[in-house]
Write an enzyme that holds these catalytic residues in place. Structure first.
Site, PDB file in Angstrom:
ATOM      1  N   THR A 115       0.869  -1.184   0.000  1.00  0.00           N
ATOM      2  CA  THR A 115       0.000   0.000   0.000  1.00  0.00           C
ATOM      3  C   THR A 115       0.900   1.226   0.000  1.00  0.00           C
ATOM      4  O   THR A 115       1.619   1.479   0.969  1.00  0.00           O
ATOM      5  CB  THR A 115      -0.899   0.038   1.255  1.00  0.00           C
ATOM      6  OG1 THR A 115      -1.607  -1.195   1.338  1.00  0.00           O
ATOM      7  CG2 THR A 115      -1.890   1.183   1.172  1.00  0.00           C
TER       8      THR A 115
ATOM      9  N   LYS B 126      -7.641   1.354  -2.837  1.00  0.00           N
ATOM     10  CA  LYS B 126      -7.183   0.945  -1.491  1.00  0.00           C
ATOM     11  C   LYS B 126      -7.397   2.090  -0.488  1.00  0.00           C
ATOM     12  O   LYS B 126      -7.717   1.863   0.675  1.00  0.00           O
ATOM     13  CB  LYS B 126      -5.699   0.538  -1.562  1.00  0.00           C
ATOM     14  CG  LYS B 126      -5.066   0.189  -0.229  1.00  0.00           C
ATOM     15  CD  LYS B 126      -5.573  -1.117   0.376  1.00  0.00           C
ATOM     16  CE  LYS B 126      -4.944  -1.346   1.752  1.00  0.00           C
ATOM     17  NZ  LYS B 126      -5.309  -2.614   2.351  1.00  0.00           N
TER      18      LYS B 126
ATOM     19  N   LYS C 125       0.415   5.186   8.156  1.00  0.00           N
ATOM     20  CA  LYS C 125       1.013   5.442   6.836  1.00  0.00           C
ATOM     21  C   LYS C 125      -0.107   5.547   5.790  1.00  0.00           C
ATOM     22  O   LYS C 125      -0.147   6.473   4.979  1.00  0.00           O
ATOM     23  CB  LYS C 125       1.976   4.285   6.514  1.00  0.00           C
ATOM     24  CG  LYS C 125       2.623   4.283   5.160  1.00  0.00           C
ATOM     25  CD  LYS C 125       2.085   3.228   4.210  1.00  0.00           C
ATOM     26  CE  LYS C 125       2.066   1.817   4.684  1.00  0.00           C
ATOM     27  NZ  LYS C 125       1.458   0.869   3.757  1.00  0.00           N
TER      28      LYS C 125
END
Ligand SMILES: NC(=O)c1ccc[n+]([C@@H]2O[C@H](COP(=O)([O-])OP(=O)(O)OC[C@H]3O[C@@H](n4cnc5c(N)ncnc54)[C@H](OP(=O)(O)O)[C@@H]3O)[C@@H](O)[C@H]2O)c1
Length: 290
Positions: free
Chosen positions: A97, A172, A240
């Protein structure tokens, strides 16, 4: 059956690479910490490379599942990076990701080197990786995706191309935005049940069958009630991801008030020492506030 490389044998990558080898592909793995690659080869067979370049030599497809933007850059185009070892026409599939910006850079670098690049982030957690039940959201050229799909399918419940390069990472982000508020809601419900003197398991047995049911509820309520946090999807990784979501929202004008708030709650969890705890540790934060 193809000659493949897999870079990054963490919580997700280790079992994913294992499924590829078990399916009959010839897999060469690379992991920064060599002991994990040695353990993987001992468990699954296959081979290991000393560097990403080494592992990628002669591979038709190179899959990666490392940590963040910098890690992806390092394994692609850093010293002894994979792109340098890949032959023209080979394909890089990124399951990490990362931001749309690094994806755009790596897509361009791959094109310049005569390689394909598909962004293919994943959802489904540690259990999804171990049971080959991941949801995989992809972006990239249609022809590259068509080549990657049957290989990705080995560990996927569902794999789909959403659009051009970067569309997988954007999807995502939608996934993480949807999860953030949901996990806080689940944590508040379990915290409330405890305060109300209810049996959390019985509560979940009932409400999971109604409109409140979710993947997080089904897969996390037991460990949450048992005060177990050392597993799953790390809070550091979630921060993150939320940072990527919030900075992308600054660019496209989307309003994400709950996501921004939950990001601060995860910062509290990090202060409690829970950077590597599972994201369901939002409950632990509420308990710590007592
Ligand atoms: N865990 C989940 O439930 C989940 C679900 C969906 C998506 N993701 C995403 O998938 C990715 C991996 O997650 P994970 O949970 O598997 O993480 P993890 O267990 O921390 O594993 C990360 C892997 O990346 C390697 N790595 C990190 N930095 C590197 C570098 N600079 N060069 C080479 N290798 C490097 C690590 O090597 P070492 O062994 O040397 O540390 C490790 O193999 C992350 O982007 C995460 O956001 C995770």
């Amino acid at each position: 059956m193809a000659k493949l490389a897999f870079l990054g044998l963490g919580v997700m990558g280790y079992p994913m690479a294992g499924h590829l080898q078990a399916a009959g592909h010839e897999v060469c793995v690379y992991n920064r910490t060599t002991a994990k690659a040695e353990a993987w080869v001992a468990e699954h067979g296959g081979t290991m490379g000393a560097t990403p370049r080494d592992a990628a030599l002669g591979a038709e497809m190179v899959m990666a599942c490392v940590g963040n933007d910098d890690d992806l850059r390092m394994v692609c185009v850093g010293d002894d990076g994979a792109f340098d070892g890949m032959e023209e026409g080979a394909l890089f599939v990124d399951h990490t990701t990362v931001s749309a910006a690094v994806t755009s850079d790596m897509y361009a670098a791959a094109k310049a080197a005569g390689l394909g690049f598909v962004d293919a982030p994943i959802s489904g957690g540690q259990a999804g990786a171990e049971n080959a039940q991941l949801s995989v959201m992809c972006g990239g050229d249609a022809a590259d995706y068509d080549r990657a799909e049957p290989v990705i399918d080995v560990y996927a419940k569902l794999v789909r191309r959403i659009g051009e390069s970067g569309a997988g990472q954007m999807t995502k982000m939608c996934n993480q935005i949807a999860i953030a508020g949901l996990v806080q809601g689940l944590s508040e419900a379990l915290h409330f049940a405890q305060k109300a003197g209810l049996d959390g398991r019985t509560v979940v047995e009932v409400i999971s069958q109604g409109a409140a049911g979710s993947w997080q509820m089904a897969n996390r309520y037991e460990t949450m009630l048992d005060d177990q946090w050392e597993h799953g999807f790390a809070v550091d990784w979630m921060r993150k991801d939320l940072d990527i979501c919030l900075s992308t929202a600054d660019e496209n004008g989307a309003s994400l008030p709950v996501t921004a708030l939950v990001d601060q709650f995860y910062k509290d969890v990090q202060k409690l020492g829970g950077g590597r705890w599972d994201t369901s540790s939002l409950l632990k934060r509420l308990q710590a506030l007592d």
